[in-house]
Design a protein around this motif. Structure first.
Motif, mmCIF file in Angstrom:
data_model
loop_
_atom_site.group_PDB
_atom_site.id
_atom_site.type_symbol
_atom_site.label_atom_id
_atom_site.label_comp_id
_atom_site.label_asym_id
_atom_site.label_seq_id
_atom_site.Cartn_x
_atom_site.Cartn_y
_atom_site.Cartn_z
ATOM 1 N N ARG A 1 3.958 -3.920 6.499
ATOM 2 C CA ARG A 1 2.515 -3.980 6.762
ATOM 3 C C ARG A 1 2.179 -3.205 8.051
ATOM 4 O O ARG A 1 1.057 -2.785 8.243
ATOM 5 N N LEU A 2 3.164 -3.046 8.918
ATOM 6 C CA LEU A 2 2.937 -2.403 10.217
ATOM 7 C C LEU A 2 4.046 -1.389 10.476
ATOM 8 O O LEU A 2 5.219 -1.756 10.558
ATOM 9 N N LEU B 1 -4.169 -6.533 10.570
ATOM 10 C CA LEU B 1 -3.130 -7.114 9.705
ATOM 11 C C LEU B 1 -3.587 -8.474 9.189
ATOM 12 O O LEU B 1 -3.398 -8.804 8.010
ATOM 13 N N GLU C 1 7.777 -7.781 13.161
ATOM 14 C CA GLU C 1 7.307 -7.316 11.856
ATOM 15 C C GLU C 1 7.281 -5.782 11.751
ATOM 16 O O GLU C 1 7.401 -5.220 10.654
ATOM 17 N N GLY D 1 -5.622 -8.209 6.224
ATOM 18 C CA GLY D 1 -5.056 -7.583 5.034
ATOM 19 C C GLY D 1 -5.017 -6.071 5.042
ATOM 20 O O GLY D 1 -4.693 -5.443 4.028
ATOM 21 N N THR D 2 -5.311 -5.486 6.179
ATOM 22 C CA THR D 2 -5.259 -4.024 6.275
ATOM 23 C C THR D 2 -3.924 -3.608 6.879
ATOM 24 O O THR D 2 -3.523 -4.130 7.921
ATOM 25 N N ARG D 3 -3.277 -2.681 6.214
ATOM 26 C CA ARG D 3 -2.002 -2.231 6.756
ATOM 27 C C ARG D 3 -2.222 -1.220 7.885
ATOM 28 O O ARG D 3 -3.231 -0.521 7.907
ATOM 29 N N ASP E 1 -7.829 -0.010 3.205
ATOM 30 C CA ASP E 1 -6.503 -0.458 2.787
ATOM 31 C C ASP E 1 -5.464 -0.215 3.881
ATOM 32 O O ASP E 1 -4.513 -0.974 4.031
ATOM 33 N N ALA E 2 -5.667 0.877 4.609
ATOM 34 C CA ALA E 2 -4.723 1.199 5.678
ATOM 35 C C ALA E 2 -5.471 1.919 6.794
ATOM 36 O O ALA E 2 -6.445 2.639 6.537
ATOM 37 N N MET F 1 4.451 3.081 1.289
ATOM 38 C CA MET F 1 3.874 1.727 1.339
ATOM 39 C C MET F 1 3.008 1.425 0.119
ATOM 40 O O MET F 1 2.893 0.271 -0.293
ATOM 41 N N GLU G 1 7.920 -2.114 1.984
ATOM 42 C CA GLU G 1 7.397 -3.490 2.058
ATOM 43 C C GLU G 1 6.579 -3.737 3.321
ATOM 44 O O GLU G 1 6.064 -4.843 3.503
#
Lengths: 344, 344, 344, 344
Positions: A143-144, A89, A126, A92-94, A70-71, A328, A141
């Motif tokens: 992702r990075l 990213l 981003e 879908g991986t943060r 997930d991350a 997150m 919010e």
């Protein structure tokens, strides 16, 4: 359970992530990578982890395995996250990057301080600067995340209340910072030997240090205009801890500085404004995700002095990274970060 | 041989006098006093001196015995020299006081910082401030020397070239100082325990420290006008050493700062201006009577940064006291002070 | 003046030779070699030497230049002296080797511990083991000295009085030794980092350490028969110092152990038998060429405990090397070695 | 929730109880007493606790308030628990004493080592020695626990497997122990100053230390006969940690020592037998309730060497006390004790 990966886990920020995550109720570590130590059990390199991660070994970086998380935390030298973050990213991986790769918004400035082109300028827009006391809602919010550096965390938290309120001359700010030796990493370098660094104190990088542009960027955001900063870091004979002594010149009568600091951080779980007259000690934050601050105005003159201490590996790196993760993923901000500092 | 006495020899500056004088070719110690340790051989309290002073024991202070000396060092808490100096001077014995008793020219200011009336104001006019780099010729003629404090020595030497030449704004000078724990003396205090002071860094006295008026007085002399100084001392986890990081704002184009510093101290045996770009380490002066300086101008901006290191017990106390003795008695300035620092 | 050279001067024993020889009245340093640092001024690598050796720079090893010296010190890793000593001796230059190259009389045993053939077995017969308390008269005549190792010095001096007199069971001797980190040299190794070695204590080499055969050889000479020794070294978080705690089982009623120790070392300038009941501290010998000893017999039982402390870089290396030089050239044994230890 | 009180909370074992109990899910602190600091908030004395115990202040010892607790910890100097334990037990409050008051079964022996009569000999029969690895089932039923001392814990755990199996000569056991300075407590004593204890190593109590009879008692129980022990403690320049180096003489062929140690502690959550050849570091247990052990047999000879490390304040005091509490109240043994050590 949130599945996380750690890239570059053999350094001090890597092992500190493991130490803190061992007590995190919502996280499971799926992979920890190291090219040099592949297949070595983590508890062999870090015996403090014996009994905690007995089935976890370092592995070669495998994008498939990381993308299944997930991350992913990057606890790597600069440049590594540039190469992998985009792919993760996209799948879908943060990404929570503890290195300097995404801290500066200006790719050119990055290139000039790091002596190589920025490797992923398309991600800069981003990237969110992960200082929760400034960017909490954006972090939620994101992702990075670019986790702030250790010096920048200590300096910004100490100066935010003054610069945001326009209380000090932004052209002449001084940050005299003292760091323990883990700030220099786990590399085998002569100046970091106990025989060289113990029983001594010295400044370094007095003419320019890589954390300078990051601090200037953050202070400039707070002031709403460029800030003139003199930043002198010092090497201190201790393992952990940063003590930032910050000097600003008041532009007018500042009112109740103590109240202003308390107000600014009233709802912050990881900033502790100490009582008036305090002198925070770095040992009071050893191993804990907290910044302790005190504000002084010697002789009621026109100079304000802020004392700001953090553990460079926790609030200055791995703890703050976990705080970002918690934000997150909508977890309790405190998760994994509740333990008091180790004192004495 | 010059006969010397030491009053209050059990503290760190006392034993440091003994250590240095053990190698002084022209001095013989006649008496070393301590009320609490009377009759104890000095080598029992300080086993490093076994084999050097085997016949020397602490004795109760005896004015007769002290007056028979050519010179007497006071290595005492403040207030003690006030009571004895006058009598000794009257009997022809010169006095070199390592305490704060005669450092401030203004008895009122002394009283306000030390919380008691000045005990010998009539001697203030005669007292010479024992910073050889400023007062060498007066020291040669002096009967009563006030040896500068440790912080004041490190700060003044670093700022003299700038203030004497009017290169920096005298209203906004900052001295961020870091000291090893011997600066706090040998008293049994909880904050000085290894378990409390090790692995930590903290500021203290941020709102006012007793060395502040002494530094201001010396800097004011150099500038020819009052100086506005912010002075923040810090406790550092090491035994010896002071690192002063000094910040001044340039009032104009300063010319070649490196050359100016080298020129200012060209003939000084105990000030070492290091090459441009240097960062002096306190360990490079451990045990030695030397101040090492480096001057930086980050980013060619309007702030000048001076790095100044000394051993607080040597150039900041006992070594400088012996330097004064050498000057007062026409000896080689280096006598007893030639040994290099202990490094590593 | 005696002309000396130093081969391999960049390590800790090299700089310690420079520090001590700076105050030696009869010695002039002609050359100091280092392949890696050739042409670098010594005071650039070791700023404590600024002002003492300003014209001295490291140079590539040049046999001609070394052969022009009266004596050459080897402060090198093992194996280097093997290659050069023969030639220097052949040209009339005496050799004082601080490495392990000539400490063991048995070339086979040397080879087995160092994993390579002995490079100069033909010199072994001539080499004199440079422990003055045992071999003073042979040292006076020697051309080639093997300076004892640091652990071997501390252990042998503590056990000699017992083994020479046959007071303890030679089959079961225990040496529990604690060393500061300079014992591991100046190499850039992760375990020697302040961040790794500070705030910790550990044993190493519990199953066998290279100093074991050297100690056994010396103890065997003293006992007149082989000695069964268990030797466990420990890494201690300090820069300098060795503390050897030695345990022997008494074979009978030993008489007055204190008197025996005092008698054994009565004429030794560099061994200090402390009063009965003492616990010597390593700091009491910091920077000084002295071994301090205390002997205990807990509960008047059958175990004797000897406490032995030295500075590993001085009496355990460079100071003892200079003592050997003084003996070889008929100088005052104390020359260059008179300064008291630095305490605190 | 279990209600607990702490008597004498200002010392290092007191604050360590607070630090560990802050994360204990089943415990609530009702009172913490200190005569000298009554009314002071605990977080003022120990700023690491800010944010954890903000409503808790030291209070004068009040038997009523203590008797309302389910259990009371004594973190006091010897003699204090003697006076209070009986009353508390009589009122149904269990007592966990971290001092030496109930460790020795023999009141006479206690009196001879502590220089005063034993104050509660009538309780000795009931007191259970709180070493869970020996007395787990008795602890579960106990009302009064004597928590073992720090040295005794490290030494006993290392020797139990050997003595229980009769593998070593019980007449000649040696325990060479190295302790950080918190072992000496928080008292303001000159030898504990950073300036005195840092950069040094020394033995103390070589002729007899108060932990000796406690260790002998425990080892005697394991051996089933009296044990002849030589115990030499050393002061090491670090804050926390004990390293015990234990020497025994094998009485015959011992079989697989590694397997024997692993077998002995297989089910123990707080003893970690490290792989063969290991050298445990004290930092690997810093802040954690764990004893790490390694067993060596140098040269396959007749001497066995055991290396045993603990954090003196955790497994050597407060952590072990909480382990006892967990056992007494039927809680998870790990409760409050799960955090990994702080490393680096």
């Amino acid at each position: 359970m949130i599945k996380v990966g750690i890239v570059g886990g053999t350094g001090y920020t890597g092992v500190e992530l493991l130490r803190l995550l061992a007590r995190h109720p919502e996280v499971r570590i799926e992979a920890i990578t190291s090219r040099s130590e592949a297949d070595l059990p983590v508890s062999e390199l870090y015996p403090n982890l014996r009994g905690h991660y007995d089935d976890l070994a370092f592995s070669d970086p495998d994008p498939e395995r990381l993308a299944a998380c997930d991350a992913v935390f990057f606890a790597t030298p600069h440049g590594v996250a540039h190469g992998l973050a985009g792919e993760l990213l996209g799948r879908g991986t943060r990404v929570i990057d503890l290195s300097a790769d995404f801290r500066l918004r200006d790719a050119q400035e990055w290139a000039s301080w790091y002596g190589q082109p920025h490797g992923a300028p398309e991600l800069l827009e981003e990237a969110v600067y992960g200082l929760p006391e400034v960017n909490r809602s954006r972090i939620r919010e994101a992702r990075l995340i670019a986790v702030p550096g250790c010096y920048p965390t200590a300096v910004q938290l100490g100066l935010l209340p003054l610069l945001e309120a326009g209380l000090i001359d932004p052209d002449h700010v001084i940050a005299d910072c003292k760091s323990g030796v883990t700030g220099a990493g786990r590399g085998a370098k002569v100046p970091s030997l106990l025989a060289e660094a113990s029983e001594s104190m010295k400044a370094y990088g007095a003419s320019g240090h890589r954390h300078l542009p990051e601090i200037r960027q953050g202070l400039g955001d707070a002031a709403g205009r460029p800030v003139g900063l003199t930043f002198v870091p010092h090497l201190t004979p201790m393992i952990r801890g940063i003590h930032a002594t910050l000097y600003g010149r008041l532009t007018g009568e500042p009112g109740d500085l103590q109240a202003r600091f308390e107000q600014r951080f009233r709802d912050e779980p990881f900033v502790d404004v100490m009582p008036a007259g305090s002198h925070p000690e770095t040992r009071s934050v050893k191993g804990a995700n907290i910044c302790r601050l005190a504000v002084h105005r010697p002789g009621d003159g026109d100079t304000v002095v802020v004392l700001s201490v953090i553990d460079n590996l926790v609030k200055g790196a791995s703890g703050q990274a976990i705080h970002n993760l918690n934000l997150m993923f909508g977890l309790d901000e405190n998760a994994g970060l509740e333990a008091p500092a180790l004192m004495p």
